[in-house]
Design a protein around this motif. Sequence first.
Motif, PDB file in Angstrom:
ATOM      1  N   LEU A  74      94.324  32.470  58.241  1.00  0.00           N
ATOM      2  CA  LEU A  74      94.526  33.845  58.718  1.00  0.00           C
ATOM      3  C   LEU A  74      93.581  34.799  58.009  1.00  0.00           C
ATOM      4  O   LEU A  74      92.942  35.650  58.649  1.00  0.00           O
ATOM      5  N   GLU A  75      93.482  34.686  56.694  1.00  0.00           N
ATOM      6  CA  GLU A  75      92.584  35.566  55.935  1.00  0.00           C
ATOM      7  C   GLU A  75      91.151  35.417  56.417  1.00  0.00           C
ATOM      8  O   GLU A  75      90.430  36.417  56.601  1.00  0.00           O
ATOM      9  N   GLU A  76      90.710  34.184  56.630  1.00  0.00           N
ATOM     10  CA  GLU A  76      89.346  33.958  57.110  1.00  0.00           C
ATOM     11  C   GLU A  76      89.131  34.597  58.480  1.00  0.00           C
ATOM     12  O   GLU A  76      88.078  35.219  58.725  1.00  0.00           O
ATOM     13  N   SER A  77      90.116  34.488  59.360  1.00  0.00           N
ATOM     14  CA  SER A  77      89.974  35.029  60.708  1.00  0.00           C
ATOM     15  C   SER A  77      89.967  36.555  60.703  1.00  0.00           C
ATOM     16  O   SER A  77      89.183  37.193  61.417  1.00  0.00           O
ATOM     17  N   VAL A  78      90.865  37.162  59.909  1.00  0.00           N
ATOM     18  CA  VAL A  78      90.911  38.626  59.827  1.00  0.00           C
ATOM     19  C   VAL A  78      89.613  39.164  59.249  1.00  0.00           C
ATOM     20  O   VAL A  78      89.044  40.148  59.756  1.00  0.00           O
TER      21      VAL A  78
END
Length: 492
Positions: A74-78
């Motif tokens: 999630l962090e990578e995508s955001v």
Amino acid sequence: MSGAFVGMPAFPRAAREAVYDGTLRGNLRHATHTIRAKRAKAVAEVSDWAELREAGRRIKDHTLRHLDHYLVRLEESVTAAGGVVHWAADAGEANRIVAGLVKETGESEVVKVKSMATQEIGLNEALEAEGIRAYETDLAELIVQLGRDRPSHILVPAIHRNRGEIRDVFAREMGEWGRPAPEGLTDSPADLAEAARLHLREKFLRAGVGISGANFMVAETGTLVVVESEGNGRMCLTLPETLISVVGIEKVVPTWRDLEVFLQTLPRSSTAERMNPYTSTWTGTSDDDGPRSFHLVLLDNGRTDALADEVGRQALRCIRCSACLNVCPVYERAGGHAYGSVYPGPIGAILSPQLRGTASEIDASLPYASSLCGACYEVCPVAIDIPEVLVHLRERVVEGGQATREGNKVVLRPAGGHASERAAMRAARWAFTHPRALRTGQRLVSRTRRFHPRTLPGPGRAWSATRDLPPVPAEPFRDWWQRTRGGKDATE
């Protein structure tokens, strides 16, 4: 708030006061019965509801088992979509992050989407201490804020208020927070909604910062999702230049496809609608639409401690639909304020003691705020076995034992006031493992039944104060069986 409501007594005392409030009980009875009936009708329309419920449970359990993987994804995508991710271990850290981000913009006011996570950490109070004023824009949250009140329901925070009380709050308080209520305001729903719309519109148009939570976060794309019924959320999510979302780490789901399940079960379980009128999604930032700056604050605040409990972790499946509150006979009579937490009702009785621990008197009392009737489990759209967790937490309160607090393994001491209960359970265990002694005791109790008190003495008085002691039969069941059927006692 991050802890129990200041000054709140333990649940038994708070509930005892609440049940004598006739207006409160009338408001709760009307509202919960109405929502309950509508929900049942909406759910009955879906032929595969049981399959959807099981799918939701499996998705949530899979995600929780691999939460570390999906949060990193999630962090990578955001980040790839132009957002900034912040990690907050507790309420204090989350509040400091949000206050710092608002100060960087130079703004002194923010508009807020309804958010349980920000209520949990006491964000409004923390911002006020930093000279920043937060305006709630959800109608029910607005009523609570203007009335200097506390939320008492997950879905309908002002469920304890009736229309006349809301009209009085609007007429008295709106002018101090912005545009005053219209002259001659009535208590009709249309007039009250119009007064709130006019009051909030000026805030939407001048707000530079919006603050939200999220119902779901999609790991594969970094997309956040908010479902709502009024449209105020969409105004907060699209008009301000800066958007800050504070979301519990358990709200992540792996893929967009997983949303299909929850976007069917959540609206039916909460507002009894086939689909929420407003389903807003956003992924990072865009130069052409929406906020120019997006920050995601991922909140732990006790969630990893709950995750470490194999029985209790199922509370983290919760999608905040509030169906369990609307069927709970205890909540209907005691109301949400008695729970001393922003998470009232059955889900609050198992979630709050895990997020906050059971050291305080109020948190130690919450697992007992239930009749264990099981209605909450029957309506839960992600199949949380709330009665199972309640019994598990009661054992923890009475017996103590191993638990995880702030990421560390600790051994909890038994809560005070349960020594007599532990002694009674040990005596019962001994008696049930010694059949002859049990039979002798049963005969003795039957023969002395004329002399039994109507209430228990000493520590047992708390139990019999709200219950009738069951009458003792003239003879034990096994004696009756042997006498009437001529059978031989299997224990001899």
